[in-house]
Design a protein around this motif. Sequence first.
Motif, mmCIF file in Angstrom:
data_model
loop_
_atom_site.group_PDB
_atom_site.id
_atom_site.type_symbol
_atom_site.label_atom_id
_atom_site.label_comp_id
_atom_site.label_asym_id
_atom_site.label_seq_id
_atom_site.Cartn_x
_atom_site.Cartn_y
_atom_site.Cartn_z
ATOM 1 N N ALA A 26 0.825 -1.207 0.000
ATOM 2 C CA ALA A 26 0.000 0.000 0.000
ATOM 3 C C ALA A 26 0.857 1.254 0.000
ATOM 4 O O ALA A 26 0.542 2.249 -0.684
ATOM 5 N N GLU A 27 1.953 1.236 0.750
ATOM 6 C CA GLU A 27 2.847 2.398 0.769
ATOM 7 C C GLU A 27 3.504 2.593 -0.591
ATOM 8 O O GLU A 27 3.643 3.739 -1.065
ATOM 9 N N GLY A 28 3.909 1.499 -1.247
ATOM 10 C CA GLY A 28 4.470 1.614 -2.588
ATOM 11 C C GLY A 28 3.446 2.115 -3.581
ATOM 12 O O GLY A 28 3.748 2.949 -4.447
ATOM 13 N N TYR A 29 2.224 1.619 -3.449
ATOM 14 C CA TYR A 29 1.117 2.046 -4.316
ATOM 15 C C TYR A 29 0.873 3.546 -4.168
ATOM 16 O O TYR A 29 0.732 4.277 -5.155
ATOM 17 N N GLY A 30 0.855 4.005 -2.912
ATOM 18 C CA GLY A 30 0.621 5.429 -2.677
ATOM 19 C C GLY A 30 1.764 6.304 -3.153
ATOM 20 O O GLY A 30 1.554 7.444 -3.566
ATOM 21 N N ALA A 31 2.978 5.762 -3.095
ATOM 22 C CA ALA A 31 4.136 6.546 -3.515
ATOM 23 C C ALA A 31 4.237 6.644 -5.033
ATOM 24 O O ALA A 31 4.705 7.653 -5.569
ATOM 25 N N VAL A 32 3.786 5.608 -5.735
ATOM 26 C CA VAL A 32 3.937 5.558 -7.193
ATOM 27 C C VAL A 32 2.814 6.304 -7.909
ATOM 28 O O VAL A 32 3.056 7.050 -8.870
ATOM 29 N N LEU A 33 1.591 6.125 -7.440
ATOM 30 C CA LEU A 33 0.440 6.714 -8.142
ATOM 31 C C LEU A 33 0.127 8.102 -7.612
ATOM 32 O O LEU A 33 0.069 8.314 -6.395
ATOM 33 N N PRO A 34 -0.116 9.067 -8.483
ATOM 34 C CA PRO A 34 -0.510 10.405 -8.034
ATOM 35 C C PRO A 34 -1.903 10.390 -7.412
ATOM 36 O O PRO A 34 -2.693 9.472 -7.640
ATOM 37 N N ASP A 35 -2.175 11.413 -6.617
ATOM 38 C CA ASP A 35 -3.451 11.480 -5.897
ATOM 39 C C ASP A 35 -4.643 11.411 -6.853
ATOM 40 O O ASP A 35 -5.674 10.799 -6.528
ATOM 41 N N MET A 36 -4.523 12.028 -8.012
ATOM 42 C CA MET A 36 -5.637 12.057 -8.951
ATOM 43 C C MET A 36 -6.002 10.646 -9.406
ATOM 44 O O MET A 36 -7.176 10.294 -9.510
ATOM 45 N N VAL A 37 -4.996 9.826 -9.656
ATOM 46 C CA VAL A 37 -5.248 8.452 -10.089
ATOM 47 C C VAL A 37 -5.858 7.646 -8.953
ATOM 48 O O VAL A 37 -6.816 6.896 -9.150
ATOM 49 N N ARG A 38 -5.334 7.793 -7.742
ATOM 50 C CA ARG A 38 -5.867 7.069 -6.594
ATOM 51 C C ARG A 38 -7.308 7.468 -6.317
ATOM 52 O O ARG A 38 -8.135 6.632 -5.957
ATOM 53 N N THR A 39 -7.614 8.757 -6.478
ATOM 54 C CA THR A 39 -8.997 9.210 -6.296
ATOM 55 C C THR A 39 -9.904 8.562 -7.323
ATOM 56 O O THR A 39 -11.019 8.142 -7.018
ATOM 57 N N GLY A 40 -9.433 8.445 -8.558
ATOM 58 C CA GLY A 40 -10.221 7.790 -9.598
ATOM 59 C C GLY A 40 -10.482 6.328 -9.293
ATOM 60 O O GLY A 40 -11.595 5.818 -9.489
ATOM 61 N N VAL A 41 -9.463 5.637 -8.780
ATOM 62 C CA VAL A 41 -9.632 4.224 -8.405
ATOM 63 C C VAL A 41 -10.637 4.100 -7.270
ATOM 64 O O VAL A 41 -11.520 3.233 -7.288
ATOM 65 N N THR A 42 -10.520 4.971 -6.262
ATOM 66 C CA THR A 42 -11.465 4.958 -5.139
ATOM 67 C C THR A 42 -12.884 5.206 -5.627
ATOM 68 O O THR A 42 -13.835 4.522 -5.213
ATOM 69 N N ASN A 43 -13.057 6.179 -6.509
ATOM 70 C CA ASN A 43 -14.383 6.487 -7.046
ATOM 71 C C ASN A 43 -14.950 5.314 -7.847
ATOM 72 O O ASN A 43 -16.151 5.026 -7.790
ATOM 73 N N PHE A 44 -14.083 4.639 -8.606
ATOM 74 C CA PHE A 44 -14.525 3.504 -9.419
ATOM 75 C C PHE A 44 -15.129 2.404 -8.552
ATOM 76 O O PHE A 44 -16.238 1.919 -8.816
ATOM 77 N N PHE A 45 -14.416 2.018 -7.496
ATOM 78 C CA PHE A 45 -14.929 0.962 -6.622
ATOM 79 C C PHE A 45 -16.119 1.450 -5.787
ATOM 80 O O PHE A 45 -17.025 0.682 -5.477
#
Length: 212
Positions: A26-45
């Motif tokens: 999860a820490e690697g995921y958060g470090a690699v992906l920008p906030d905008m992409v993570r927000t999109g993934v969260t919104n998708f699910f």
Amino acid sequence: DPLEPVNRAIVGFNDTFDQVLLRPVAEGYGAVLPDMVRTGVTNFFSNIGDVWIAANNLLQGKPENALQDVMRVAINTVIGLAGLIDVASDAGLEKHDEDFGQTLGRWGIGSGPYIVLPFLGPSTLRDGIALVGVDTAVDPVWTVNKGPTRNTLYSGRAVNNRANALDAVRIIEDAALDKYRFVRESYLQRRRSLIYDGDPPREREPDASSSA
């Protein structure tokens, strides 16, 4: 908490799994992906989850909320690029949080003892049965026919959720003298609030005469 010894053992197992595998990923995921992409993934699910939320609102006798949930799915799927953008919230459609455990609670079924589930974390007997027996069975992600696609989506959602909770978990670990009790009380209070939509009835005070 009659199951506390067993629960604490499962917490130890879950913490080890988290420290060894889930948190580093999860820490690697958060470090690699920008906030905008993570927000999109969260919104998708989140958009996928609104389907079952609508069903639970209907089962709880809240058709207006269920209609809002259906409208959220329709708007976010069509206009929000398959749910990547939460257009519905910007349009004033409230995001709800319902599951079958809450539905059972609204029907008057008691929570039963507090339990900790392997990998899944804090729960109660009622909520655990609802989660494993119903919520998971109808989860659109879990019911995807193709195994590799299902596993990728399910794992991706778990990692994304853990990444979103990194700061909150760190605060709990730093602030709580007894993490187990802190999580237990927080979970039970939150679930009670969710069942009554943020306005739970007052709990009965202990009878002073009976404790004398």
